[in-house]
Design an enzyme around this catalytic site. Structure first.
Site, PDB file in Angstrom:
ATOM      1  N   LYS A  50       0.839  -1.203   0.000  1.00 32.13           N
ATOM      2  CA  LYS A  50       0.000   0.000   0.000  1.00 32.13           C
ATOM      3  C   LYS A  50       0.873   1.252   0.000  1.00 32.13           C
ATOM      4  CE  LYS A  50      -0.361  -0.291   5.011  1.00 32.13           C
ATOM      5  NZ  LYS A  50      -1.127  -0.911   6.095  1.00 32.13           N
ATOM      6  N   TYR A 276      16.035  30.213   6.865  1.00 31.38           N
ATOM      7  CA  TYR A 276      14.834  30.839   7.425  1.00 31.38           C
ATOM      8  C   TYR A 276      14.918  30.920   8.942  1.00 31.38           C
ATOM      9  CZ  TYR A 276      12.391  30.387   2.965  1.00 31.38           C
ATOM     10  OH  TYR A 276      12.007  30.499   1.656  1.00 31.38           O
TER      11      TYR A 276
HETATM   12  C1  LIG Z   1      -0.273  -1.942   6.640  1.00 34.76           C
HETATM   13  C2  LIG Z   1      -0.880  -3.227   7.017  1.00 34.76           C
HETATM   14  C3  LIG Z   1      -0.081  -4.354   7.232  1.00 34.76           C
HETATM   15  C4  LIG Z   1       1.440  -4.319   7.213  1.00 34.76           C
HETATM   16  O1  LIG Z   1       1.904  -3.618   8.336  1.00 34.76           O
HETATM   17  P1  LIG Z   1       3.469  -3.567   8.715  1.00 34.76           P
HETATM   18  O2  LIG Z   1       3.466  -3.073  10.095  1.00 34.76           O
HETATM   19  O3  LIG Z   1       4.096  -2.589   7.760  1.00 34.76           O
HETATM   20  O4  LIG Z   1       3.992  -4.931   8.551  1.00 34.76           O
HETATM   21  C5  LIG Z   1      -0.712  -5.558   7.480  1.00 34.76           C
HETATM   22  N1  LIG Z   1      -2.066  -5.632   7.535  1.00 34.76           N
HETATM   23  C6  LIG Z   1      -2.869  -4.562   7.358  1.00 34.76           C
HETATM   24  C7  LIG Z   1      -4.337  -4.719   7.437  1.00 34.76           C
HETATM   25  C8  LIG Z   1      -2.308  -3.322   7.094  1.00 34.76           C
HETATM   26  O5  LIG Z   1      -3.103  -2.259   6.919  1.00 34.76           O
END
Ligand SMILES: *Cc1c(COP(=O)(O)O)cnc(C)c1O
Length: 385
Positions: A50, A276
């Protein structure tokens, strides 16, 4: 007026696909050894890509992960799933997020596996599949205590029957998500496990024949073999980063490094400020160098006067505020010139800056830093020589 020429940008993120594959291998051997020891089948890997594969680039990373044999990819929403399909990925793709009406077409046109996390989603998907004359495979998410998405674990006798009864739906898996897998002290982690196991029993009692269940994100799979079930869902670990504060002996390597080049070097006099707000003041004559990477590139503003980068194999401080497009570093005493490499994340010589260190410096989490890496930073994909 002459047209501006656009030079190749100086700041690039290098994504080492061999490191990524090595991380998959390391993870798989952990799963194989654990499974062998306990006599259980080896869990499959659902690789989480994702948020543009945690900033690494979904198309290239998704393809590399598919080639390394993961069973399934997972993304946050239908649009992300479409990007993966358009990159030519054929593996099953799970969509974690809640669905909207406008998402339903994409599920079918791009062969995505949706999550049913509410009775509404179950009805909408059942109707959409029936209207298309197909049977849609889906995963059902059970909320075991995170209190975010999912059917409440203690209400399944009311919510699950309609989903199981829909002839146009096929429930391929049940899953849950842990709220505190990375908090060793938390009691909720154990409670969620119990509630998930109980939920599976209720589902079986209601006639669900599937045996596929999954629950573990990176932290959970590192912590507790009992939550491996049929598949694990690592994100961060695949990219070579261990969720803080956990540690592991797994041989992982960060897949992403962030590189830039010095574009200007200048001296400042004792007592002068820079940047800045002039929050940096030179104590004595200093040599500063300008690096063309700023908060618009995802270099966090809070790193001003706190962060470090690598130049000529040394750690040198970021001085003054991080600007939108550039930052300054103190290179006093180093013989640097424009064009010299600057490493913001990764290795140079025997020094390394990893994303856990940077996150700790400014009080955030590695996940946030990675997926905020700016869109204008070019990703370069490399295989090691
Ligand atoms: C993002 C996510 C993961 C993976 O999480 P990590 O901590 O990066 O391993 C797994 N399951 C779901 C439902 C997620 O949203």
């Amino acid at each position: 007026m002459a047209a501006a020429t656009t030079d190749v940008r100086h700041t690039v993120a290098r994504v080492d696909l061999d490191a990524l594959r090595g991380n998959v291998r390391a993870l798989r051997s952990l799963l194989e050894e654990g499974a062998l020891a306990s006599g259980r089948p080896v869990p499959a890997i659902i690789a989480v890509v994702k948020a543009n594969a945690y900033g690494h680039g979904a198309a290239s990373v998704g393809s590399a992960l598919e080639a390394s044999g993961v069973a399934m990819l997972a993304c946050a929403d239908v649009d992300e799933g479409v990007v993966l399909r358009e990159a030519g990925i054929a593996a099953p793709i799970l969509v974690f997020g809640a669905l909207g009406i406008s998402d339903l077409d994409g599920i079918f046109s791009h062969r995505l596996t949706p999550t049913i996390s509410s009775p509404w989603a179950g009805r909408a998907l059942a109707d959409a599949a029936a209207a298309r004359g197909t049977v849609l495979g889906c995963h059902v998410k059970i909320d075991t205590g995170m209190n975010r998405l999912g059917l409440r674990h203690d209400n399944l006798r009311r919510t699950l029957p309609a989903i199981l009864a829909a002839p146009s739906l096929r429930v391929d898996a049940l899953y849950t998500h842990f709220a505190t897998a990375d908090e060793p002290e938390s009691e909720l982690f154990g409670l969620q496990q119990q509630q998930f196991v109980a939920a599976r029993e209720v589902a079986a009692d209601l006639g669900l024949r599937t045996t596929h269940v999954h629950a573990a994100n990176s932290a959970a799979l590192l912590r507790d073999e009992r939550v491996w079930f049929d598949a694990v869902r690592p994100g961060l670990l695949l990219y070579g980063i261990v969720p803080p504060p956990l540690m592991t002996t797994l041989q992982l390597e960060p897949a992403l490094s962030l590189h830039s080049r010095i574009v200007a070097v200048k001296g400042v006099r004792d007592g002068e400020g820079a940047g800045y707000g002039q929050v940096f003041r030179a104590a004595g004559p200093r040599t500063l160098a300008v690096v063309p990477a700023g908060y618009a590139d995802g270099v966090d503003w809070r790193l001003g006067n706190r962060g470090v980068v690598l130049v000529r194999g040394r750690r040198v401080p970021i001085v003054g505020r991080v600007s939108m497009d550039m930052l300054s570093i103190d290179v006093t005493g180093l013989d640097v010139s424009p064009g010299d490499e600057v490493v913001l994340l990764g290795r140079q010589g025997d020094q390394r800056i990893d994303v856990r260190e940077v996150a700790a410096t400014i009080g955030t989490i590695p996940w946030e830093l990675l997926c905020r890496l700016g869109a204008r930073i070019q990703r370069e994909y490399c295989h090691r020589p």
